[in-house]
Design a protein around this motif. Structure first.
Motif, PDB file in Angstrom:
ATOM      1  N   PRO A 156     -25.159  -8.365 -69.618  1.00 15.72           N
ATOM      2  CA  PRO A 156     -26.220  -8.039 -68.665  1.00 15.72           C
ATOM      3  C   PRO A 156     -27.455  -7.354 -69.245  1.00 15.72           C
ATOM      4  O   PRO A 156     -28.580  -7.712 -68.892  1.00 15.72           O
ATOM      5  CB  PRO A 156     -25.505  -7.132 -67.648  1.00 15.72           C
ATOM      6  CG  PRO A 156     -24.075  -7.569 -67.699  1.00 15.72           C
ATOM      7  CD  PRO A 156     -23.820  -7.934 -69.125  1.00 15.72           C
ATOM      8  N   LEU A 157     -27.288  -6.377 -70.141  1.00 17.80           N
ATOM      9  CA  LEU A 157     -28.439  -5.650 -70.663  1.00 17.80           C
ATOM     10  C   LEU A 157     -29.388  -6.555 -71.458  1.00 17.80           C
ATOM     11  O   LEU A 157     -30.586  -6.268 -71.556  1.00 17.80           O
ATOM     12  CB  LEU A 157     -27.975  -4.484 -71.542  1.00 17.80           C
ATOM     13  CG  LEU A 157     -27.387  -3.278 -70.809  1.00 17.80           C
ATOM     14  CD1 LEU A 157     -26.918  -2.233 -71.812  1.00 17.80           C
ATOM     15  CD2 LEU A 157     -28.408  -2.664 -69.854  1.00 17.80           C
ATOM     16  N   ILE A 184     -34.161 -20.878 -75.183  1.00 18.51           N
ATOM     17  CA  ILE A 184     -33.295 -19.706 -75.048  1.00 18.51           C
ATOM     18  C   ILE A 184     -31.875 -20.104 -75.463  1.00 18.51           C
ATOM     19  O   ILE A 184     -31.333 -21.103 -74.977  1.00 18.51           O
ATOM     20  CB  ILE A 184     -33.308 -19.183 -73.603  1.00 18.51           C
ATOM     21  CG1 ILE A 184     -34.719 -18.691 -73.250  1.00 18.51           C
ATOM     22  CG2 ILE A 184     -32.279 -18.068 -73.412  1.00 18.51           C
ATOM     23  CD1 ILE A 184     -34.932 -18.405 -71.773  1.00 18.51           C
ATOM     24  N   ILE A 185     -31.296 -19.331 -76.376  1.00 15.96           N
ATOM     25  CA  ILE A 185     -29.991 -19.674 -76.951  1.00 15.96           C
ATOM     26  C   ILE A 185     -28.969 -18.607 -76.560  1.00 15.96           C
ATOM     27  O   ILE A 185     -29.028 -17.472 -77.059  1.00 15.96           O
ATOM     28  CB  ILE A 185     -30.087 -19.762 -78.493  1.00 15.96           C
ATOM     29  CG1 ILE A 185     -31.166 -20.769 -78.904  1.00 15.96           C
ATOM     30  CG2 ILE A 185     -28.732 -20.128 -79.095  1.00 15.96           C
ATOM     31  CD1 ILE A 185     -31.558 -20.675 -80.360  1.00 15.96           C
ATOM     32  N   PRO A 186     -28.032 -18.900 -75.678  1.00 13.71           N
ATOM     33  CA  PRO A 186     -26.980 -17.932 -75.345  1.00 13.71           C
ATOM     34  C   PRO A 186     -26.088 -17.684 -76.565  1.00 13.71           C
ATOM     35  O   PRO A 186     -25.588 -18.627 -77.177  1.00 13.71           O
ATOM     36  CB  PRO A 186     -26.196 -18.627 -74.223  1.00 13.71           C
ATOM     37  CG  PRO A 186     -27.135 -19.676 -73.686  1.00 13.71           C
ATOM     38  CD  PRO A 186     -27.929 -20.135 -74.868  1.00 13.71           C
ATOM     39  N   THR A 187     -25.913 -16.421 -76.923  1.00 16.14           N
ATOM     40  CA  THR A 187     -25.122 -16.082 -78.115  1.00 16.14           C
ATOM     41  C   THR A 187     -24.020 -15.083 -77.770  1.00 16.14           C
ATOM     42  O   THR A 187     -24.000 -14.500 -76.684  1.00 16.14           O
ATOM     43  CB  THR A 187     -26.017 -15.471 -79.210  1.00 16.14           C
ATOM     44  OG1 THR A 187     -26.630 -14.269 -78.700  1.00 16.14           O
ATOM     45  CG2 THR A 187     -27.101 -16.435 -79.648  1.00 16.14           C
ATOM     46  N   THR A 199     -23.634 -13.692 -67.027  1.00 19.46           N
ATOM     47  CA  THR A 199     -24.928 -13.680 -67.704  1.00 19.46           C
ATOM     48  C   THR A 199     -25.400 -15.095 -67.994  1.00 19.46           C
ATOM     49  O   THR A 199     -26.582 -15.419 -67.820  1.00 19.46           O
ATOM     50  CB  THR A 199     -24.857 -12.874 -69.013  1.00 19.46           C
ATOM     51  OG1 THR A 199     -24.389 -11.551 -68.729  1.00 19.46           O
ATOM     52  CG2 THR A 199     -26.224 -12.792 -69.674  1.00 19.46           C
ATOM     53  N   TYR A 200     -24.486 -15.948 -68.416  1.00 19.57           N
ATOM     54  CA  TYR A 200     -24.860 -17.336 -68.688  1.00 19.57           C
ATOM     55  C   TYR A 200     -25.378 -18.008 -67.418  1.00 19.57           C
ATOM     56  O   TYR A 200     -26.386 -18.731 -67.434  1.00 19.57           O
ATOM     57  CB  TYR A 200     -23.672 -18.112 -69.254  1.00 19.57           C
ATOM     58  CG  TYR A 200     -24.027 -19.526 -69.641  1.00 19.57           C
ATOM     59  CD1 TYR A 200     -24.625 -19.797 -70.858  1.00 19.57           C
ATOM     60  CD2 TYR A 200     -23.792 -20.586 -68.775  1.00 19.57           C
ATOM     61  CE1 TYR A 200     -24.977 -21.091 -71.216  1.00 19.57           C
ATOM     62  CE2 TYR A 200     -24.138 -21.886 -69.117  1.00 19.57           C
ATOM     63  CZ  TYR A 200     -24.728 -22.126 -70.331  1.00 19.57           C
ATOM     64  OH  TYR A 200     -25.083 -23.407 -70.674  1.00 19.57           O
ATOM     65  N   LYS A 201     -24.715 -17.772 -66.307  1.00 18.55           N
ATOM     66  CA  LYS A 201     -25.146 -18.361 -65.030  1.00 18.55           C
ATOM     67  C   LYS A 201     -26.540 -17.861 -64.640  1.00 18.55           C
ATOM     68  O   LYS A 201     -27.394 -18.633 -64.189  1.00 18.55           O
ATOM     69  CB  LYS A 201     -24.147 -18.011 -63.921  1.00 18.55           C
ATOM     70  CG  LYS A 201     -22.828 -18.774 -64.016  1.00 18.55           C
ATOM     71  CD  LYS A 201     -21.886 -18.360 -62.888  1.00 18.55           C
ATOM     72  CE  LYS A 201     -20.541 -19.076 -62.998  1.00 18.55           C
ATOM     73  NZ  LYS A 201     -19.594 -18.621 -61.931  1.00 18.55           N
ATOM     74  N   GLY A 208     -33.779 -22.129 -66.243  1.00 18.13           N
ATOM     75  CA  GLY A 208     -33.616 -23.569 -66.111  1.00 18.13           C
ATOM     76  C   GLY A 208     -33.487 -24.323 -67.419  1.00 18.13           C
ATOM     77  O   GLY A 208     -32.675 -23.972 -68.279  1.00 18.13           O
ATOM     78  N   LYS A 209     -34.329 -25.342 -67.588  1.00 17.97           N
ATOM     79  CA  LYS A 209     -34.213 -26.229 -68.748  1.00 17.97           C
ATOM     80  C   LYS A 209     -34.638 -25.568 -70.052  1.00 17.97           C
ATOM     81  O   LYS A 209     -34.440 -26.147 -71.128  1.00 17.97           O
ATOM     82  CB  LYS A 209     -35.045 -27.491 -68.507  1.00 17.97           C
ATOM     83  CG  LYS A 209     -34.489 -28.372 -67.396  1.00 17.97           C
ATOM     84  CD  LYS A 209     -35.305 -29.638 -67.244  1.00 17.97           C
ATOM     85  CE  LYS A 209     -34.719 -30.531 -66.143  1.00 17.97           C
ATOM     86  NZ  LYS A 209     -35.521 -31.771 -65.971  1.00 17.97           N
ATOM     87  N   SER A 210     -35.217 -24.378 -69.965  1.00 19.18           N
ATOM     88  CA  SER A 210     -35.570 -23.661 -71.199  1.00 19.18           C
ATOM     89  C   SER A 210     -34.338 -23.085 -71.887  1.00 19.18           C
ATOM     90  O   SER A 210     -34.405 -22.662 -73.044  1.00 19.18           O
ATOM     91  CB  SER A 210     -36.555 -22.527 -70.898  1.00 19.18           C
ATOM     92  OG  SER A 210     -37.768 -23.040 -70.401  1.00 19.18           O
ATOM     93  N   VAL A 211     -33.216 -23.048 -71.170  1.00 18.39           N
ATOM     94  CA  VAL A 211     -31.959 -22.556 -71.739  1.00 18.39           C
ATOM     95  C   VAL A 211     -31.189 -23.739 -72.319  1.00 18.39           C
ATOM     96  O   VAL A 211     -30.946 -24.727 -71.628  1.00 18.39           O
ATOM     97  CB  VAL A 211     -31.100 -21.852 -70.667  1.00 18.39           C
ATOM     98  CG1 VAL A 211     -29.805 -21.315 -71.270  1.00 18.39           C
ATOM     99  CG2 VAL A 211     -31.884 -20.728 -70.002  1.00 18.39           C
TER     100      VAL A 211
END
Length: 257
Positions: A156-157, A184-187, A199-201, A208-211
């Protein structure tokens, strides 16, 4: 020559790991790669076992030249690694003094862009590892790139740091006159935790599509690869983290087609 800046205004989100992982994969795909470390903490520089204090020149010397940066200084600041076609422009602690010493000088926002023009024929890709602070270093990295890669830890932070980064992109866009392309890259994703899932949701809902529609999982092989001073794909090519970065790289390269 493609220039990617890896940035976020929050530390500990995987910027250096992302830079090194993508650099190693690009090199293995036959590309000529330059990694530029402009973070005073010099994590990328240390990753490759480079002692910046003993070098003739580093990224600091390039910036110290300001708008008068030349080819000789730029080339002198680049170090070859033991991996063919994978070079590094190392950082040193003196970079932390740039804003105080040179931040008010004219033309300081385009130093890196000018420097890269001297070596653009030598590389297919340039990856820039950026400190998590808005200043002359981040401004340079954003001014010279065609795409910004924003690693975001799935907790979250980290969303707050991303909000600051997005405001910075909007600010730079006004002076640059055109929008940045960004991914944007979820790590550090851990599917066992509610925090990662939530957080991913939220990332997907807000951006949106930037992720990127994948995620980089927590993988202890990244730490082991760092200890061996090897890009992860050379240390553990079949690890889940490396496979995730392979998918990410394919996605990023397709965006240029």
């Amino acid at each position: 020559m493609h220039v990617w800046t890896i940035a976020n205004q929050k530390g500990g989100v995987g910027k250096t790991t992302t830079t090194v992982a993508l650099a190693g994969l690009l090199q293995q795909r036959g590309q000529r790669v330059l990694c530029i470390d402009i973070d005073p903490h010099a994590s990328l520089t240390f990753y490759f076992g480079i002692d910046a204090e003993g070098l003739q020149a580093t990224a600091y010397d390039v910036f110290a030249m300001g708008k008068h940066v030349d080819k000789e200084t730029t080339v002198k600041a680049i170090v070859s690694t033991e991996h063919d076609h994978l070079d590094v422009m190392p950082a040193c602690m003196a970079l932390a003094t740039l804003d105080r010493k040179l931040g008010t000088q004219g033309g300081m926002g385009l130093v890196l862009q000018r420097a890269l023009a001297f070596v653009e024929h030598r590389y297919d890709y340039v990856l820039i590892d950026v400190p998590p602070v808005l200043g002359v270093l981040m401004v340079n990295a954003l001014a010279c790139c065609e795409r910004v890669l924003i690693p975001v830890q799935t907790e979250p932070l980290a969303l707050k740091g991303l909000e600051r980064m997005m405001r910075t992109l909007a600010l730079i866009q006004k002076s640059r006159g055109q929008a940045h392309q960004y991914t944007i890259i979820p790590t550090l994703y851990d599917k066992r935790t509610r925090a990662s899932l939530d957080t991913y949701k939220k990332l997907a809902q807000r951006y949106g599509k930037s992720v990127w529609n994948g995620m980089i999982p927590i993988d202890t092989k990244f730490r082991d690869a760092s200890n061996e001073q090897l890009p992860p794909s050379m240390f553990a090519p079949q690890s889940r983290g490396v496979l995730a970065y392979q998918t990410l790289l394919t996605h990023l390269q397709q965006l240029h087609l």
